[in-house]
Design a protein around this motif. Structure first.
Motif, mmCIF file in Angstrom:
data_model
loop_
_atom_site.group_PDB
_atom_site.id
_atom_site.type_symbol
_atom_site.label_atom_id
_atom_site.label_comp_id
_atom_site.label_asym_id
_atom_site.label_seq_id
_atom_site.Cartn_x
_atom_site.Cartn_y
_atom_site.Cartn_z
ATOM 1 N N TRP A 119 45.079 75.377 55.205
ATOM 2 C CA TRP A 119 43.684 75.044 54.922
ATOM 3 C C TRP A 119 43.644 74.485 53.506
ATOM 4 O O TRP A 119 43.457 75.214 52.541
ATOM 5 C CB TRP A 119 42.814 76.293 55.080
ATOM 6 N N PRO A 120 43.871 73.171 53.362
ATOM 7 C CA PRO A 120 44.028 72.564 52.031
ATOM 8 C C PRO A 120 42.840 72.840 51.114
ATOM 9 O O PRO A 120 41.692 72.957 51.562
ATOM 10 C CB PRO A 120 44.137 71.072 52.341
ATOM 11 N N GLY A 121 43.148 72.937 49.831
ATOM 12 C CA GLY A 121 42.103 73.099 48.827
ATOM 13 C C GLY A 121 41.648 74.522 48.621
ATOM 14 O O GLY A 121 40.787 74.791 47.788
ATOM 15 N N ARG A 122 42.242 75.444 49.350
ATOM 16 C CA ARG A 122 41.897 76.857 49.195
ATOM 17 C C ARG A 122 43.186 77.598 48.837
ATOM 18 O O ARG A 122 44.103 77.685 49.644
ATOM 19 C CB ARG A 122 41.305 77.459 50.474
ATOM 20 N N ASN A 123 43.257 78.068 47.600
ATOM 21 C CA ASN A 123 44.460 78.769 47.120
ATOM 22 C C ASN A 123 45.724 77.949 47.404
ATOM 23 O O ASN A 123 46.717 78.459 47.897
ATOM 24 C CB ASN A 123 44.577 80.149 47.768
ATOM 25 N N GLN A 124 45.659 76.673 47.081
ATOM 26 C CA GLN A 124 46.768 75.764 47.352
ATOM 27 C C GLN A 124 47.542 75.458 46.081
ATOM 28 O O GLN A 124 46.960 75.270 45.007
ATOM 29 C CB GLN A 124 46.234 74.460 47.954
ATOM 30 N N THR A 125 48.855 75.408 46.202
ATOM 31 C CA THR A 125 49.720 75.101 45.058
ATOM 32 C C THR A 125 50.510 73.827 45.347
ATOM 33 O O THR A 125 51.117 73.690 46.409
ATOM 34 C CB THR A 125 50.701 76.257 44.783
ATOM 35 N N LEU A 126 50.482 72.883 44.413
ATOM 36 C CA LEU A 126 51.264 71.650 44.514
ATOM 37 C C LEU A 126 52.102 71.509 43.248
ATOM 38 O O LEU A 126 51.562 71.546 42.139
ATOM 39 C CB LEU A 126 50.352 70.430 44.650
ATOM 40 N N LYS A 127 53.407 71.336 43.414
ATOM 41 C CA LYS A 127 54.278 71.166 42.252
ATOM 42 C C LYS A 127 54.786 69.738 42.218
ATOM 43 O O LYS A 127 55.445 69.285 43.154
ATOM 44 C CB LYS A 127 55.457 72.151 42.311
ATOM 45 N N THR A 132 52.322 71.693 37.689
ATOM 46 C CA THR A 132 51.961 72.472 38.873
ATOM 47 C C THR A 132 50.449 72.569 38.950
ATOM 48 O O THR A 132 49.796 72.958 37.979
ATOM 49 C CB THR A 132 52.569 73.883 38.836
ATOM 50 N N TYR A 133 49.915 72.185 40.106
ATOM 51 C CA TYR A 133 48.466 72.212 40.326
ATOM 52 C C TYR A 133 48.116 73.410 41.205
ATOM 53 O O TYR A 133 48.734 73.631 42.246
ATOM 54 C CB TYR A 133 48.001 70.929 41.022
ATOM 55 N N PHE A 134 47.114 74.149 40.772
ATOM 56 C CA PHE A 134 46.597 75.272 41.542
ATOM 57 C C PHE A 134 45.165 74.901 41.934
ATOM 58 O O PHE A 134 44.296 74.786 41.069
ATOM 59 C CB PHE A 134 46.623 76.556 40.717
ATOM 60 N N LEU A 135 44.960 74.685 43.223
ATOM 61 C CA LEU A 135 43.668 74.168 43.682
ATOM 62 C C LEU A 135 42.931 75.210 44.510
ATOM 63 O O LEU A 135 43.488 75.763 45.471
ATOM 64 C CB LEU A 135 43.868 72.904 44.529
ATOM 65 N N THR A 194 39.121 73.976 39.994
ATOM 66 C CA THR A 194 38.237 74.857 40.746
ATOM 67 C C THR A 194 36.774 74.581 40.406
ATOM 68 O O THR A 194 36.463 73.791 39.524
ATOM 69 C CB THR A 194 38.597 76.335 40.462
ATOM 70 N N GLY A 195 35.879 75.274 41.129
ATOM 71 C CA GLY A 195 34.444 75.158 40.905
ATOM 72 C C GLY A 195 33.720 74.356 41.966
ATOM 73 O O GLY A 195 32.518 74.481 42.139
ATOM 74 N N SER A 196 34.467 73.514 42.697
ATOM 75 C CA SER A 196 33.849 72.636 43.681
ATOM 76 C C SER A 196 34.900 72.125 44.653
ATOM 77 O O SER A 196 35.955 71.636 44.242
ATOM 78 C CB SER A 196 33.186 71.435 42.991
ATOM 79 N N LEU A 197 34.620 72.225 45.960
ATOM 80 C CA LEU A 197 35.530 71.643 46.945
ATOM 81 C C LEU A 197 35.564 70.122 46.821
ATOM 82 O O LEU A 197 36.569 69.489 47.146
ATOM 83 C CB LEU A 197 35.105 72.051 48.356
ATOM 84 N N HIS A 198 34.474 69.532 46.355
ATOM 85 C CA HIS A 198 34.446 68.084 46.169
ATOM 86 C C HIS A 198 35.385 67.670 45.026
ATOM 87 O O HIS A 198 36.041 66.634 45.104
ATOM 88 C CB HIS A 198 33.017 67.614 45.886
ATOM 89 N N LEU A 199 35.431 68.470 43.977
ATOM 90 C CA LEU A 199 36.376 68.216 42.883
ATOM 91 C C LEU A 199 37.808 68.346 43.390
ATOM 92 O O LEU A 199 38.672 67.502 43.094
ATOM 93 C CB LEU A 199 36.125 69.198 41.733
ATOM 94 N N VAL A 200 38.059 69.390 44.150
ATOM 95 C CA VAL A 200 39.395 69.605 44.709
ATOM 96 C C VAL A 200 39.774 68.446 45.634
ATOM 97 O O VAL A 200 40.895 67.937 45.602
ATOM 98 C CB VAL A 200 39.450 70.950 45.457
ATOM 99 N N GLY A 201 38.826 68.012 46.456
ATOM 100 C CA GLY A 201 39.092 66.893 47.351
ATOM 101 C C GLY A 201 39.398 65.612 46.608
ATOM 102 O O GLY A 201 40.332 64.872 46.964
ATOM 103 N N GLY A 202 38.628 65.326 45.563
ATOM 104 C CA GLY A 202 38.880 64.139 44.761
ATOM 105 C C GLY A 202 40.237 64.193 44.087
ATOM 106 O O GLY A 202 40.915 63.166 43.919
ATOM 107 N N ARG A 256 41.921 86.125 40.454
ATOM 108 C CA ARG A 256 42.994 87.077 40.798
ATOM 109 C C ARG A 256 44.211 86.337 41.332
ATOM 110 O O ARG A 256 45.356 86.616 40.949
ATOM 111 C CB ARG A 256 42.497 88.092 41.830
ATOM 112 N N TRP A 257 43.960 85.383 42.233
ATOM 113 C CA TRP A 257 45.063 84.619 42.804
ATOM 114 C C TRP A 257 45.785 83.802 41.731
ATOM 115 O O TRP A 257 47.027 83.825 41.657
ATOM 116 C CB TRP A 257 44.510 83.685 43.893
ATOM 117 N N PHE A 258 45.034 83.106 40.881
ATOM 118 C CA PHE A 258 45.647 82.251 39.874
ATOM 119 C C PHE A 258 46.463 83.073 38.882
ATOM 120 O O PHE A 258 47.604 82.700 38.539
ATOM 121 C CB PHE A 258 44.584 81.445 39.135
#
Length: 575
Positions: free
Chosen positions: A359-367, A372-375, A556-564, A389-391
């Protein structure tokens, strides 16, 4: 900064006007006559971007916006209007019964619950439909068949079938067209019926009782994920009022499940179930299910465990009704006080489904190399608590293996009526070296990002909010206020507004990411991506980013930000 507002507004306006002129010219060429969903109307070939840009006109349809305002005072009119639009599109409410629907609401976790549920049932060899919102990169993500967004060709085909039916009938209905989300909901139902899915997992948009998805008459099972405070102007300003709205998806005789809730909202849900005449059960902790070892989840974060438990109950109940009984003739399940749902032994398909869920954009990690991006699209205080907590846990794991200095960067934005100050307060203890703010604009150039255009909010409003967030962050960190300094790049275009060395505001997501990564992410260094130069003084502030062994970015803060952000970081999502 005023000049920045004006430049971006001009770019945005040019994109909007050119898109509308281009696509409305094509629409006027259509000659479509039809009356049934069974026969596809004939029309001139129009591509995916035509469909998306036409869809975007429903964001600012004046009559639609006025209609929504009127209906807020009479929320029952929303469902009445939705039924009317559905009928004009050639569909009947009764037809939706054939979709064997699982209906899910909640404040946080409802999308993840749906994703778990859909993956589990797909593992049984069933053809699934999945409707969710919002999308991250492309609007097609909202309508999925067998876990995948429908293709551009399929989207385009079905889009014009539905749109043209509505366009053809609008003059007889005062010129009204459904607003953006209503249209997509109708389109999803149409797609699932045409593609003959075995079942459809439907995520509520906002609330439940008056959400346009609630025209569903006979779901097979309903679920409610964790409740919290959000959308207060629509749903109410207390968690009890919000619980009343969420319980509105209950249907007579249809089993319903909820995760554990605080006493107040749980009492409201109990009353709603009793009034409706349906059973309501509380999901057990994930540890209570009979299984050798712990169940592994494909989604990170401790809070996903309650979502997984809810998904197990929803999928288990759906399978029981599908394989063991005929729901149309079975005895209705009536209210008999709230009871704990039974833990059972998950099947191999369920175990596999939970582990494989994405489920992209929810507690997702990209290296990406040293970056390293934590989205995470957390946008309420409760979901932000879970994000923090997750981050903290996962970033610490990465930092232990870094072998050198690591710089932490926060990239933040929030939209609507969200309490940004409260969310930033939760983020402050994460000890970020830089806090960067930007609006949910993918690029500050007039390119076609139609899937992510939002015409309901002005650029000035978005940038003002970013500056407010910057000030809130400075106050939280005890920094003395400095006079605002407007920084210029070549040609006199204002790019960055600075108030303190560790906080920056950028005009778009791409410019923020390029500054944060300092050329160390090859994906963002692609020569096809526009690089906007900054003044040497701003470049100098990024020295720690260039010198660090690793850069850790929490977005974080917005799924639209994460999507962009994902649009730039994962090119595969744009195909």
């Amino acid at each position: 900064m005023l000049r920045l507002f004006r430049v971006l507004e001009r770019l945005r306006a040019c994109t909007e006007v050119s898109a509308r002129n281009r696509h409305w010219t094509k629409i006027t060429e259509l000659s479509v006559r039809f009356s049934s969903t069974k026969a596809a109307p004939q029309f001139r070939r129009m591509d995916y971007q035509d469909a998306i840009c036409t869809l975007n006109t429903l964001q600012t349809n004046a009559s639609a916006l006025e209609q929504v305002k009127r209906e807020r005072g009479h929320p029952q009119l929303q469902l009445q209007a939705m039924r009317g639009f559905l009928h004009r599109a050639g569909l009947k409410v009764e037809e939706l019964d054939r979709l064997n629907i699982i209906h899910v609401t909640g404040t946080k976790g409802k999308g993840s619950t749906c994703a778990f549920t859909e993956q589990i049932l797909r593992n049984y060899g069933l053809q699934t439909g999945f409707y969710s919102s919002p999308h991250l990169v492309q609007v097609r993500e909202r309508i999925r068949i067998n876990g995948q967004p429908i293709g551009k060709e399929l989207f385009t085909k079905y889009f014009w079938q539905v749109y043209c039916r509505l366009e053809e009938t609008k003059d007889a209905h005062g010129g009204s067209m459904p607003a953006y989300f209503r249209f997509l909901t109708i389109l999803a139902f149409h797609v699932f019926l045409q593609e003959k899915v075995d079942l459809a997992v439907i995520e509520v948009g906002i609330g439940g009782a008056y959400d346009c998805t609630n025209i569903i008459r006979r779901p097979w099972v309903c679920g409610i994920s964790s409740l919290g405070i959000d959308h207060t102007s629509i749903l109410g300003d207390t968690i009890e009022k919000i619980a009343w709205q969420k319980g509105g998806i209950f249907k007579p005789g249809v089993p319903a499940f909820t995760v554990k809730q605080p006493d107040g909202p749980m009492k409201v849900l109990q009353e709603r179930a009793e009034e409706t005449g349906c059973s309501l059960s509380v999901c057990p902790d994930l540890e209570e299910y009979e299984n050798e070892g712990s169940l592994r989840l494909g989604l990170a974060g401790q809070h996903q465990r309650s979502n997984a438990s809810l998904a197990l109950q929803l999928s288990h109940t759906w399978l029981q009704r599908h394989f063991l009984t005929d729901p149309a003739s079975s005895s209705p399940v009536e209210f008999s006080d709230v009871s704990p749902a039974s833990a059972f032994q998950p099947s191999p398909a369920m175990i596999k489904g939970l582990a494989e869920t994405e489920w992209p954009g929810r507690n997702q990690t990209l290296k990406h190399g040293p970056v390293t991006y934590f989205l995470d699209g957390a946008h309420t205080t409760r979901s932000m608590q879970a994000c923090v907590r997750w981050f903290n846990d996962i970033a610490l794991q990465h930092e232990r293996n870094a072998g050198g200095p690591v710089v932490r960067v926060l990239l933040f934005n929030a939209t609507g009526e969200r309490d940004c100050a409260a969310m930033l307060k939760l983020l402050a203890p994460c000890h970020f070296d830089f806090a960067v703010f930007c609006p949910n604009i993918t690029e500050a150039i007039a390119t076609c990002n139609a899937d992510q255009q939002n015409f309901n909010v002005s650029v000035e409003n978005m940038l003002t909010r970013c500056l407010d967030n910057q000030q809130s962050w400075r106050i939280l960190n005890g920094q003395e206020e400095k006079p605002e300094a407007e920084l210029l790049i070549g040609g006199g275009l204002p790019l960055v507004a600075e108030r303190h060395s560790d906080t920056l505001v950028f005009p778009c997501i791409l410019s923020a990411l390029q500054w944060i990564t300092q050329g160390r992410d090859s994906v963002l260094s692609d020569p096809n991506k526009c690089v906007i130069p900054v003044k040497p003084s701003i470049s100098a502030k990024a020295a720690p980013l260039r010198e660090a062994v690793n850069i850790h970015v929490l977005i974080t803060g917005s799924l639209h930000l994460v999507g962009g952000t994902l649009k730039h970081l994962d090119p595969a999502l744009n195909s």
